[in-house]
Design a protein around this motif. Structure first.
Motif, PDB file in Angstrom:
ATOM      1  N   LEU A  90       0.886  -1.162   0.000  1.00 30.07           N
ATOM      2  CA  LEU A  90       0.000   0.000   0.000  1.00 30.07           C
ATOM      3  C   LEU A  90       0.919   1.205   0.000  1.00 30.07           C
ATOM      4  O   LEU A  90       1.287   1.711   1.049  1.00 30.07           O
ATOM      5  CB  LEU A  90      -0.902  -0.015   1.243  1.00 30.07           C
ATOM      6  N   ASN A  91       1.355   1.628  -1.205  1.00 28.97           N
ATOM      7  CA  ASN A  91       2.359   2.690  -1.205  1.00 28.97           C
ATOM      8  C   ASN A  91       1.723   4.053  -0.936  1.00 28.97           C
ATOM      9  O   ASN A  91       0.511   4.217  -0.959  1.00 28.97           O
ATOM     10  CB  ASN A  91       3.172   2.689  -2.508  1.00 28.97           C
ATOM     11  N   ARG A  92       2.591   4.996  -0.666  1.00 28.86           N
ATOM     12  CA  ARG A  92       2.091   6.296  -0.228  1.00 28.86           C
ATOM     13  C   ARG A  92       1.380   7.049  -1.340  1.00 28.86           C
ATOM     14  O   ARG A  92       0.542   7.900  -1.078  1.00 28.86           O
ATOM     15  CB  ARG A  92       3.256   7.096   0.347  1.00 28.86           C
ATOM     16  N   LYS A  93       1.675   6.733  -2.592  1.00 29.08           N
ATOM     17  CA  LYS A  93       0.967   7.389  -3.678  1.00 29.08           C
ATOM     18  C   LYS A  93      -0.503   6.989  -3.696  1.00 29.08           C
ATOM     19  O   LYS A  93      -1.386   7.820  -3.931  1.00 29.08           O
ATOM     20  CB  LYS A  93       1.620   7.047  -5.021  1.00 29.08           C
ATOM     21  N   SER A 115       7.202   0.805   0.992  1.00 30.57           N
ATOM     22  CA  SER A 115       7.583   0.236   2.285  1.00 30.57           C
ATOM     23  C   SER A 115       6.385  -0.135   3.146  1.00 30.57           C
ATOM     24  O   SER A 115       6.532  -0.779   4.172  1.00 30.57           O
ATOM     25  CB  SER A 115       8.466   1.230   3.041  1.00 30.57           C
ATOM     26  N   ILE A 116       5.178   0.280   2.759  1.00 32.24           N
ATOM     27  CA  ILE A 116       3.981  -0.039   3.534  1.00 32.24           C
ATOM     28  C   ILE A 116       3.424  -1.355   2.990  1.00 32.24           C
ATOM     29  O   ILE A 116       2.794  -1.384   1.948  1.00 32.24           O
ATOM     30  CB  ILE A 116       2.941   1.085   3.435  1.00 32.24           C
ATOM     31  N   THR A 117       3.684  -2.440   3.651  1.00 33.01           N
ATOM     32  CA  THR A 117       3.301  -3.757   3.144  1.00 33.01           C
ATOM     33  C   THR A 117       2.318  -4.419   4.096  1.00 33.01           C
ATOM     34  O   THR A 117       2.252  -4.108   5.277  1.00 33.01           O
ATOM     35  CB  THR A 117       4.534  -4.667   2.999  1.00 33.01           C
ATOM     36  N   GLN A 121      -0.304 -12.270   7.957  1.00 30.88           N
ATOM     37  CA  GLN A 121      -0.632 -12.004   9.359  1.00 30.88           C
ATOM     38  C   GLN A 121      -1.653 -10.875   9.506  1.00 30.88           C
ATOM     39  O   GLN A 121      -2.310 -10.758  10.534  1.00 30.88           O
ATOM     40  CB  GLN A 121       0.636 -11.644  10.145  1.00 30.88           C
ATOM     41  N   ASN A 122      -1.767 -10.002   8.473  1.00 31.40           N
ATOM     42  CA  ASN A 122      -2.704  -8.889   8.538  1.00 31.40           C
ATOM     43  C   ASN A 122      -4.101  -9.267   8.052  1.00 31.40           C
ATOM     44  O   ASN A 122      -5.024  -8.472   8.155  1.00 31.40           O
ATOM     45  CB  ASN A 122      -2.184  -7.718   7.701  1.00 31.40           C
ATOM     46  N   ILE A 123      -4.244 -10.468   7.488  1.00 30.17           N
ATOM     47  CA  ILE A 123      -5.520 -10.887   6.915  1.00 30.17           C
ATOM     48  C   ILE A 123      -6.394 -11.514   8.004  1.00 30.17           C
ATOM     49  O   ILE A 123      -5.972 -12.417   8.715  1.00 30.17           O
ATOM     50  CB  ILE A 123      -5.294 -11.884   5.770  1.00 30.17           C
ATOM     51  N   THR A 124      -7.623 -11.013   8.115  1.00 28.84           N
ATOM     52  CA  THR A 124      -8.564 -11.538   9.115  1.00 28.84           C
ATOM     53  C   THR A 124      -9.608 -12.466   8.502  1.00 28.84           C
ATOM     54  O   THR A 124     -10.162 -13.312   9.196  1.00 28.84           O
ATOM     55  CB  THR A 124      -9.273 -10.376   9.826  1.00 28.84           C
ATOM     56  N   ASP A 125      -9.911 -12.290   7.211  1.00 28.63           N
ATOM     57  CA  ASP A 125     -10.867 -13.152   6.515  1.00 28.63           C
ATOM     58  C   ASP A 125     -10.265 -13.568   5.182  1.00 28.63           C
ATOM     59  O   ASP A 125      -9.759 -12.721   4.446  1.00 28.63           O
ATOM     60  CB  ASP A 125     -12.203 -12.437   6.279  1.00 28.63           C
ATOM     61  N   ILE A 175      -0.052   1.518   9.790  1.00 25.20           N
ATOM     62  CA  ILE A 175       0.987   2.120   8.948  1.00 25.20           C
ATOM     63  C   ILE A 175       1.984   2.818   9.857  1.00 25.20           C
ATOM     64  O   ILE A 175       1.663   3.798  10.531  1.00 25.20           O
ATOM     65  CB  ILE A 175       0.376   3.126   7.961  1.00 25.20           C
ATOM     66  N   ALA A 176       3.183   2.293   9.907  1.00 23.35           N
ATOM     67  CA  ALA A 176       4.266   2.917  10.668  1.00 23.35           C
ATOM     68  C   ALA A 176       5.433   3.056   9.704  1.00 23.35           C
ATOM     69  O   ALA A 176       6.396   2.297   9.726  1.00 23.35           O
ATOM     70  CB  ALA A 176       4.639   2.071  11.875  1.00 23.35           C
ATOM     71  N   ASP A 177       5.317   4.013   8.795  1.00 24.02           N
ATOM     72  CA  ASP A 177       6.238   4.136   7.672  1.00 24.02           C
ATOM     73  C   ASP A 177       7.586   4.683   8.148  1.00 24.02           C
ATOM     74  O   ASP A 177       7.673   5.815   8.612  1.00 24.02           O
ATOM     75  CB  ASP A 177       5.613   5.079   6.643  1.00 24.02           C
TER      76      ASP A 177
END
Length: 644
Positions: A90-93, A115-117, A121-125, A175-177
């Motif tokens: 999920l890039n900043r653009k 860098s925002i990936t 582990q982030n998937i809940t469904d 997001i902790a870029d």
């Protein structure tokens, strides 16, 4: 009453009309491996990888042994590539381009950094099914060669009954870029480095439009994907070549390659990511602004193509056989139920201009006497299903944000037992809908019960509404004009957002998503009044500063018993005495403006602090950038605690 439903279909059978001597006919088996298609593997509508097939072959050759006709009845399975959707960026653009509302900064560097990936582990469904199909093909063949070795080329086409499968994921990401963006804009003069932080929720899927419409009526993903997918007929063609070796006059084995053309049905797929992002100064780690973003990427697709490697065996039969010309027979099946006392009606609310589905729309059905029979509210797919409807004629109406939708009618003759009949109601109003949320500044805490106001003084336009328990609100926004959005609640100082209708296109957008924040005001707590800027060595109030001071005026009108101090601060440049005098003059100018707007003079005082309360290291003798000095130049307000 008696209900009879007639379902018509067609079937094709072959019967003999003439007898011709055919030297060779065959029946056999063929199987193989479909190689991964780059298009299907990388297209987010599909994310398919390799596949397998097995089929029953049959055919015949003519008297000359060169030209023939063959067919195949087979099963196809193409696997989905979970690794494609279990990681992403999920890039900043993407975030920057999809910011909604507010004043945007101008980012000059760092947008394309990925860098925002997000990962598994982030998937809940997560739900998925392979592409599956049963097909029947036929077409011409050419046989070349002599004795034991022959080459067979063929072209076949026909129908396939496919369940194209699906995939669906949903999740969230903090997001902790670690990298910075360089931007200029409304957060201060000059160019600054910022770190982007925030939270996002994402959703991604690809499936047939038919299956999407079917599960749209179901609430949770778990319940939705427990529903079986229906198959659909589509066109399929295959061209191939193989080397044939006759082990004996009656048995041959072969190996070859084929190209598959698979027509696909109408598809639905998209990626959504939404949330809030904050800009923190680097260095300093000061939160200067919050922005909402709502990224949407509808997917597109085209028909699929695959290459396969094949092996198989044939059993050959000599002699004559009969060929029947194709004959189409129309068949009729009758489905009957002895009594059909109740029916089901599915209603979809949709915008006339953008074709968007409309969740949370109130839906009502009335009989011919105008009596309300049933009511409901559309779900997140814009659908509500009325069950147990008795036979009759009905009018369907809807209401969204106090605006009526165009009615739809259904006749008793349209109702069918054991089926959900679909109808649409249309939102045709040309106004936008501001769909927003109010929260406490520099946090994600929603503010319930705040009166949100949208106004344009020149047009004598003013609309207001109260937020719900989650801080959500909706307001009608005219199609043209510049409007101001702010909140009013005791002990809260609200931001003011400027909304320009001309920045939006009603034929492409119905909803304008905005957020406003308000700061909780406690006595003795200093709150920065942004954009109160003065010319060098001056203290006259500028037009930009009046907008911010008007926020303070509204706060004091909403809280008639409070008393306020306005404090003015400078940076360390110039002498202590000069900065003290300048800050006192600026504080007094701010107070005079507030009093001129009708606030009693005994409720507001001004105080100049000069350079005595710096927010960072930039004291006398310390080298600092212009951006660092600007942090210290500020105007603040605080409520004077009772008894002081």
């Amino acid at each position: 009453m008696m209900c009879v439903q007639l379902i018509y279909g067609q079937s094709t059978t072959t019967s003999s009309t003439s007898q011709t001597f055919i030297p060779k006919s065959y029946i056999g088996m063929r199987g193989g491996y479909l190689l991964k298609s780059k298009y299907a593997n990388t297209n987010p509508m599909w994310y398919l990888k390799d596949g397998k097939f097995i089929e029953l072959n049959f055919g015949t050759r003519g008297n000359n042994g060169v030209f023939g006709f063959g067919g195949a009845l087979g099963y196809l399975n193409i696997a989905r590539d979970a690794s494609k959707w279990q990681s992403g960026t999920l890039n900043r653009k993407m975030i920057y381009d999809s910011i909604t509302g507010g004043t945007h900064p101008i980012i000059t560097s760092g947008l394309d950094d990925k860098s925002i990936t997000f990962s598994k582990q982030n998937i809940t469904d997560e739900y998925h099914k392979n592409f599956r199909g049963v097909y029947l093909l036929a077409g011409p063949e050419i046989w070349l060669g002599s004795k034991a070795f022959k080459v067979n080329a063929y072209l076949q086409a026909g129908i396939s009954y496919n369940k194209v499968g699906y995939y669906y994921i949903a999740g969230n990401k903090t997001i902790a870029d670690p990298a910075t963006v360089i931007l200029t804009g409304p957060f201060g003069a000059g160019t600054r480095n910022y770190i982007m932080k925030g939270d996002a929720v994402f959703e991604q899927f690809g499936m047939s439009n038919k299956y999407f419409s079917k599960i749209a009526m179901v609430g949770t993903p778990a319940a939705a994907f427990a529903i079986k997918e229906d198959g659909q007929l589509s066109f399929l063609a295959k061209a191939g070549v193989s080397a044939e070796y006759f082990v004996s006059p009656k048995i041959s084995i072969h190996a070859g390659a084929s190209y598959w053309y698979i027509a696909v049905p109408k598809m639905e797929g998209a990626q959504y990511a939404s949330g809030q992002v904050s800009y923190f100064t680097n260095p300093g780690n000061v939160n200067t602004n919050n922005q909402l973003f709502d990224y949407q990427d509808p997917y597109k697709t085209k028909n699929l193509g695959y290459i396969s490697a094949n092996v198989g065996v044939k059993y050959w039969i000599g002699g004559s056989h009969k060929t029947k010309a194709p004959k189409t027979v129309r068949t009729k099946k009758t489905k009957c139920c002895s009594t059909c006392p109740v029916y089901a009606l599915g209603v979809t609310a949709r915008d006339k201009y953008t074709k968007e589905i409309l969740p949370n729309t109130d839906v009502v059905i009335k009989n011919n006497a105008g009596e309300i029979i049933k009511t409901g509210k559309t779900n997140s797919f814009g659908v509500f299903v009325f069950e147990k409807i008795v036979a009759g004629d009905y009018t369907i109406s809807g209401l969204l944000n106090n605006v009526a939708l165009e009615n739809s009618n259904i006749k008793e003759s349209e109702l069918i037992c054991d089926q959900v009949i679909q109808k649409e109601i249309i939102y045709a109003d040309r106004n936008f809908i501001v769909k927003g949320r109010a929260f406490e500044c520099n946090s994600t805490t929603p503010i319930s019960g705040i009166n949100v106001v949208l106004e344009n003084i020149d047009l004598a336009f003013k609309k207001s509404t109260m937020t719900d328990a989650d801080g959500n609100f909706m307001l009608q926004l005219p199609e043209a004009g510049i409007f101001y959005l702010y909140g009013r609640k005791e002990n809260f100082l609200s931001q003011t957002e400027e909304v320009t209708s001309d920045n939006y296109n009603r034929d492409k957008n119905l909803f304008v998503k905005l957020e406003i924040c308000a700061e909780k005001v406690d006595c003795g707590k200093a709150i920065n009044l942004k954009n109160i800027l003065f010319d060098l060595d001056k203290y006259a109030i500028k037009a930009e500063a009046k907008k911010e001071l008007n926020r303070l005026v509204r706060f004091m009108q909403d809280n008639p018993s409070v008393k306020v101090e306005v404090g003015s601060h400078t940076d360390c440049r110039n002498t202590d005495s000069y900065n003290q005098t300048l800050s006192e003059n600026r504080a007094k100018a701010s107070v005079d403006y507030v009093v001129s707007q009708g606030i009693a003079s005994n409720r507001i005082t001004g105080k100049g602090y000069g350079e005595t309360q710096l927010l960072n290291k930039c004291a006398d003798g310390v080298s600092c950038s212009e951006a660092e000095h600007s942090i210290n130049r500020r105007t603040e307000m605080k409520v004077i605690c009772p008894g002081k």
